[in-house]
Design a protein around this motif. Structure first.
Motif, short mmCIF file in Angstrom:
data_model
loop_
_atom_site.label_atom_id
_atom_site.label_comp_id
_atom_site.label_asym_id
_atom_site.label_seq_id
_atom_site.Cartn_x
_atom_site.Cartn_y
_atom_site.Cartn_z
N LEU A 68 0.83 -1.20 0.00
CA LEU A 68 0.00 0.00 0.00
C LEU A 68 0.86 1.25 0.00
O LEU A 68 0.59 2.21 0.73
CB LEU A 68 -0.98 -0.04 1.19
N GLU A 112 6.21 -4.91 -9.32
CA GLU A 112 7.01 -4.31 -8.26
C GLU A 112 8.48 -4.16 -8.66
O GLU A 112 8.92 -4.69 -9.68
CB GLU A 112 6.93 -5.19 -7.00
N SER A 164 -1.27 -9.67 2.98
CA SER A 164 -1.75 -10.47 1.83
C SER A 164 -0.63 -11.19 1.08
O SER A 164 -0.80 -11.58 -0.08
CB SER A 164 -2.54 -9.60 0.82
N GLY A 235 6.76 -2.56 -3.15
CA GLY A 235 5.32 -2.28 -3.23
C GLY A 235 4.84 -2.26 -4.67
O GLY A 235 5.61 -1.98 -5.59
C1 OOG Z 1 -2.33 -5.66 0.55
C2 OOG Z 1 -0.92 -5.87 0.10
C3 OOG Z 1 -0.44 -4.70 -0.69
C4 OOG Z 1 1.30 -3.81 -2.26
O1 OOG Z 1 2.31 -3.99 -2.94
O2 OOG Z 1 0.70 -2.73 -2.24
C5 OOG Z 1 0.83 -4.94 -1.44
C6 OOG Z 1 -3.32 -5.99 -0.54
O3 OOG Z 1 -3.39 -5.28 -1.54
O4 OOG Z 1 -4.05 -6.97 -0.37
O5 OOG Z 1 1.45 -5.97 -1.44
#
Ligand code: OOG
Ligand code: MG
Length: 264
Positions: A68, A112, A164, A235
């Protein structure tokens, strides 16, 4: 507003065990906060207990992730606070490797940038100090999977659920941070050969290294640090996309190369 009460030891462990079982069975559960409200600090304690259960399964810690950190991700999930999670050995997929759909509740993939640390990183470091600890940078795809029904959660829920985390793939080319500026690299994620999402590494907390430095701060608040050799996912740069068996997801990051994952 009344203050949220701290959870007792039993409830912390029960919540961690419930998340662990949901992951193992690939069966979503109701949000933990539907049963009891809890603080962000307790959420991170549940996350650590969950990692403790993975260690009992024989897994080891391979790194950490930020989540996030981009506006696109915050908007998609409706949670506007950066969080972190633990990366365990069971989450590692080789580049080009396959995700088994039935092992997940509702997998999504997001583009990412990853760092590999050459030395330990701890405390309130600046963005440039954080980059000095980095040995290599690469393109990465994260496969996220919420253990909560409908991929819907509040901030404490998603933190307890290890942000997650589910699987991740690092691109095969590791680039020296001395030879590339990671501030603003173009990113294109394709699903089955078609462009699904495009973005820039600058969407990741304005600069992926700022995400890394923030992770070091957040860990220091709990007396922890990033160890040498750790992988850090900075992220998702764009919204995550849902995947189904037969899908191939490819990410190209300017100057860093490609990472690929398939679903079967
Ligand atoms: C939470 C995990 C977020 C990111 O790279 O923003 C995440 C989700 O979106 O369920 O890994
Ligand atoms: Mg992510």
């Amino acid at each position: 507003m009344t203050e949220t009460a701290r959870l007792d030891e039993d409830t912390l462990e029960r919540f961690a065990a419930r998340l662990h079982a949901a992951e193992q069975r690939a069966t979503p559960i109701a949000r933990l906060t539907d049963e009891r409200a809890f603080t962000l600090d307790d959420a991170y304690t549940i996350q650590r207990a969950l990692i403790g259960l993975k260690k009992l399964d024989g897994e080891t810690l391979v790194g950490m992730k930020m989540g996030l950190t981009s506006r696109a991700k915050m908007e998609q999930m409706g949670v506007h606070v950066p969080i972190y999670g633990h990366l365990a050995s069971g989450m590692v997929l080789v580049d080009g490797g396959a995700v088994v759909r039935t092992a997940h509740c509702h997998p999504r993939v997001e583009p990412e940038v990853a760092f590999v640390l050459g030395r330990r990183l701890s405390g309130r470091v600046t963005t440039s100090e954080a980059m000095l600890a980095v040995d290599g940078v690469c393109a990465a795809l994260e496969v996220i999977d919420s253990r909560f029904a409908n991929f819907s959660f509040t901030l404490p829920d998603v933190v307890a659920d290890n942000a997650s985390s589910s699987r991740f793939v690092l691109g095969s080319t590791l680039v020296s941070p001395r030879s590339v500026d990671v501030a603003n690299l173009g990113m294109v994620m394709k699903k089955n050969g078609r462009v699904a999402e495009t973005g820039s590494s600058s969407a990741i907390y304005e600069h992926p290294a700022r995400s890394l430095a923030t992770l070091a701060h957040l860990l220091a608040e709990r007396g922890e640090a990033l160890e040498a050799g750790s992988v850090v996912l900075a992220g998702g740069a764009t919204a995550a996309i849902a995947v189904e068996p037969g899908d191939t997801i490819e990410l190209d990051v300017q100057s860093l190369g490609r990472a690929t994952v398939t679903v079967r």
